[in-house]
Design a protein around this motif. Structure first.
Motif, short mmCIF file in Angstrom:
data_model
loop_
_atom_site.label_atom_id
_atom_site.label_comp_id
_atom_site.label_asym_id
_atom_site.label_seq_id
_atom_site.Cartn_x
_atom_site.Cartn_y
_atom_site.Cartn_z
N GLU A 133 2.83 1.75 -3.50
CA GLU A 133 1.60 2.37 -4.48
C GLU A 133 1.54 3.81 -4.19
O GLU A 133 1.30 4.68 -5.08
CB GLU A 133 0.32 1.59 -4.56
N ALA A 134 1.24 4.20 -2.94
CA ALA A 134 1.23 5.52 -2.55
C ALA A 134 2.40 6.52 -3.10
O ALA A 134 2.35 7.47 -3.75
CB ALA A 134 1.04 5.84 -1.08
N SER A 172 4.44 5.59 -5.37
CA SER A 172 4.60 5.67 -6.95
C SER A 172 3.72 6.91 -7.49
O SER A 172 4.18 7.42 -8.39
CB SER A 172 4.14 4.43 -7.50
N ASP A 173 2.46 7.09 -6.90
CA ASP A 173 1.68 7.79 -7.24
C ASP A 173 2.21 9.42 -7.09
O ASP A 173 1.59 10.45 -7.56
CB ASP A 173 0.30 7.79 -6.43
N LEU A 174 3.05 9.44 -6.24
CA LEU A 174 3.65 10.66 -5.78
C LEU A 174 5.18 11.00 -6.53
O LEU A 174 6.11 11.80 -6.06
CB LEU A 174 4.21 10.90 -4.34
N GLN A 175 5.43 10.18 -7.75
CA GLN A 175 6.63 10.16 -8.31
C GLN A 175 7.27 11.62 -8.60
O GLN A 175 8.49 11.72 -8.29
CB GLN A 175 6.44 9.28 -9.59
N SER A 176 6.51 12.45 -9.25
CA SER A 176 7.09 13.59 -9.67
C SER A 176 7.51 14.56 -8.48
O SER A 176 8.34 15.12 -8.45
CB SER A 176 5.86 14.36 -10.43
N HIS A 204 0.60 13.11 0.33
CA HIS A 204 -0.17 11.99 0.23
C HIS A 204 -1.61 11.98 1.12
O HIS A 204 -2.34 11.64 0.48
CB HIS A 204 0.61 10.58 0.82
N ASP A 205 -1.21 12.52 2.19
CA ASP A 205 -2.52 12.76 2.99
C ASP A 205 -2.27 13.91 4.01
O ASP A 205 -1.69 13.88 4.88
CB ASP A 205 -2.83 11.55 3.99
N LYS A 257 0.80 -1.22 0.01
CA LYS A 257 0.04 -0.15 0.23
C LYS A 257 0.68 1.31 0.12
O LYS A 257 0.75 2.21 -0.78
CB LYS A 257 -1.24 -0.13 1.15
#
Length: 604
Positions: A120-121, A123-127, A187-188, A117
């Motif tokens: 994946e989080a 990876s979503d913040l790669q940039s 992320h949150d 989990k």
């Protein structure tokens, strides 16, 4: 068996309490070593100090196993003493050490269940994560320091539930935390974060540094940084007066998702066990500190012990390196294969040591001096002592009075400053640091000398105990006054001409206390090196005792003192004392390293 008479020996008094004659010499040594900061003793050590032991020392340890009434070899059957893996503990400290190990294993197990989990989080913040890559010239920097260890540590802290970020002064531990938090909040934004430290001063300094971060962050995240409130660990856990317990524990865990603790080298074993116990399921804990600094005043050296568990500094699994490197945009800053390890140690990838100091270079000035001290490089130390040309370092082997008084004159700045808040800031720009309390170079005598020097120039008047301009340090937590061990203030008149003790709150606001309420406070022109941990000063004068064989004088002590200085450090000590201090290393008995080996499973 009869004991040699040793008057005023509390360790003998403790060991006398037990009826088992075979136990008494072991109990005496354990008590003595615990006072020195150990949490256990290898039983073989009994014969190393046999000549000091007031009790007859047996020829072997066989009799210890017969002390059935007081010694247990089975942790499941607690007695006052636990004998485990050839180490003797008081039951209470064996329990604390066991709880620490169990808590770490629990956090690591939770981490494994959350890994996918979190991956994946991330990876979503790669940039965004890649935008945190370090910048600036790498010219003249060695290959190890080129690696972006700050971002490596930030990524690992996001992925891990238990993390240690260590490094010397100026390596950017707080900047790394800012990067961790920026990733977490991106992320949150509802992530609940606690900032804490063993002392109020260290906690406030971490919060201030985060608020002043130069990272280019979204205004909403910067606003969250502004609202972060620092706390001492005791306040965080909510200590119960007249008790060893806290309101937050395993049954009533802390409500935070992330707990960040600065100056972790200062945390003792009982407090560390209780902190880990109070972490809720799924939360992260990040420990910051310099593993080369002094350990806690009380028993234990947890940060150092945990860091020593790793054979290779910054060793990472191949999978971790493959995860991290795509986020580092500069090829020269990526993690090289030299840091890949196949180690199965449970803490592999959980301890990152920042390598590059942005305050000192390792080849000059305070950086060179501190490195020579902590590595006991006598050749470099002798060169600095005899041929130093760096303006940031002064070595005074003759305890020159002129050097002492010239440094002390710097206190005039805060005394002459009318604004109390500004005066507190100026007081915090310099400090005299001592290794011991007694003697000519001890705390009490040095403070008296400074007071006399300032009085002779008309800067202070010692007309009562709490005289105007007296700098004070709180030496014991006072919940009612919201003052804590290590808090520093000054005595000044209020608008009505009444003397008050003035302190700065964690939010930077001044508040005053009637001096008579301060029953546990000392003058702090000079302070012990232990008390200085968590603080930094532009200028520092370090005084070592002349011709002392004090076992407290270790390389960690001197390293801590020197690295309190941002710009200038003076050491008043003879060459022999500097070299002998650098040669002595803190040795504290502990079972942490052995009990956290890969083959170990969590112990009940």
């Amino acid at each position: 068996m009869t004991a040699k008479q040793t008057y005023n020996d509390v360790h003998q008094q403790f060991s006398s309490f037990f009826r088992d004659e075979q136990l008494k010499p072991f109990a005496w040594l354990l008590s003595k070593r615990m006072e020195e900061g150990h949490i256990c003793i290898p039983i073989a050590d009994l014969w190393k100090e046999a000549n000091l032991n007031p009790w007859p020392v047996p020829s072997d340890s066989a009799g210890l196993f017969k002390c059935y009434e007081h010694v247990s070899t089975d942790p499941e059957k607690p007695k006052p003493f636990i004998l485990f893996q050839n180490k003797l503990y008081l039951h209470r400290y064996f329990h604390y050490e066991t709880e620490i190990i169990k808590s770490i294993h629990r956090l690591l197990e939770e981490e494994r269940s959350l890994y996918q989990k979190r991956s994946e989080a991330l990876s979503d913040l790669q940039s965004f994560v890649s935008s945190l890559t370090a910048t600036g010239s790498l010219e003249g920097i060695n290959e190890n320091e080129k690696i972006d260890w700050q971002l490596v540590a930030a990524i690992q802290a996001f992925m891990n539930s238990f993390s240690i970020i260590t490094g010397g002064p100026g390596t950017g531990k707080t900047t790394t935390v800012a990067k961790v938090l920026s990733i977490l909040y991106t992320h949150d934004p509802t992530t609940r974060v606690a900032l804490a430290a063993p002392t109020g001063k260290a906690a406030v300094r971490m919060a201030e540094s985060l608020k002043q971060t130069t990272l280019s962050l979204d205004p909403a995240i910067k606003n969250i940084f502004e609202k972060l409130m620092p706390s001492t660990l005791h306040r965080l856990l909510k200590f119960i007066p007249d008790s060893v317990h806290f309101k937050h524990n395993a049954e009533n865990p802390l409500p935070y998702d992330v707990i960040i603790v600065d100056e972790a080298s200062m945390i003792d074993v009982p407090l560390f066990a209780k902190l880990l116990n109070a972490i809720k399921m799924g939360a992260r804990i990040i420990l910051l500190g310099d593993r080369n600094q002094l350990a806690s005043v009380e028993a234990g050296s947890l940060l150092s012990d945990l860091c020593k568990c790793m054979d290779q500094v910054n060793g990472l699994s191949a999978h971790s390196i493959q995860t991290i490197n795509p986020f580092i945009t500069d090829r020269e800053r990526k993690v090289s294969d030299a840091y890949q390890t196949d180690s199965k140690h449970p803490l592999t990838g959980h301890i990152i040591e920042l390598q590059r100091s942005h305050r000192f270079t390792s080849n000059s000035g305070i950086g060179k001096l501190s490195k020579a001290i902590i590595t006991n490089n006598s050749h470099v130390l002798k060169d600095i002592i005899h041929q130093n040309t760096d303006p940031g370092i002064t070595i005074d082997q003759v305890y020159d009075e002129n050097i002492f008084h010239a440094f002390v004159q710097g206190y005039e700045e805060y005394i002459q400053e009318v604004d109390i808040a500004a005066a507190l800031q100026k007081l915090g720009s310099l400090r005299v640091l001592v290794a011991v309390k007694e003697g000519e170079q001890g705390l009490y005598r040095v403070n008296a000398r400074i007071e006399e020097s300032l009085r002779s120039r008309g800067l202070i008047r010692k007309d009562n105990i709490f005289y105007e301009h007296r700098p004070i340090i709180v030496t014991k937590n006072n919940k009612d006054l919201h003052l804590y061990n290590g808090d520093i203030g000054i005595i000044r008149k209020d608008d009505n001409g009444n003397l008050k003790a003035w302190f700065e709150d964690s939010d930077g606001q001044l508040r005053s206390v009637i001096p008579a309420y301060l029953t546990e406070a000392e003058t702090v022109f000079a302070m012990t090196i232990h008390k200085s941990q968590g603080s930094e000063y532009n200028r520092v004068l370090v005084m070592l005792p002349d011709n002392s064989e004090n076992p407290m004088l270790t390389r960690e002590l001197l390293y801590t003192a020197v690295t309190r200085a941002r710009k200038n450090v003076i050491i008043q000590a003879r060459e022999k004392m500097i070299l002998s201090t650098a040669a002595a290393e803190v040795q504290r008995g502990s079972g942490i390293e052995e009990r956290l080996k890969p083959s170990e499973t969590p112990e009940s």
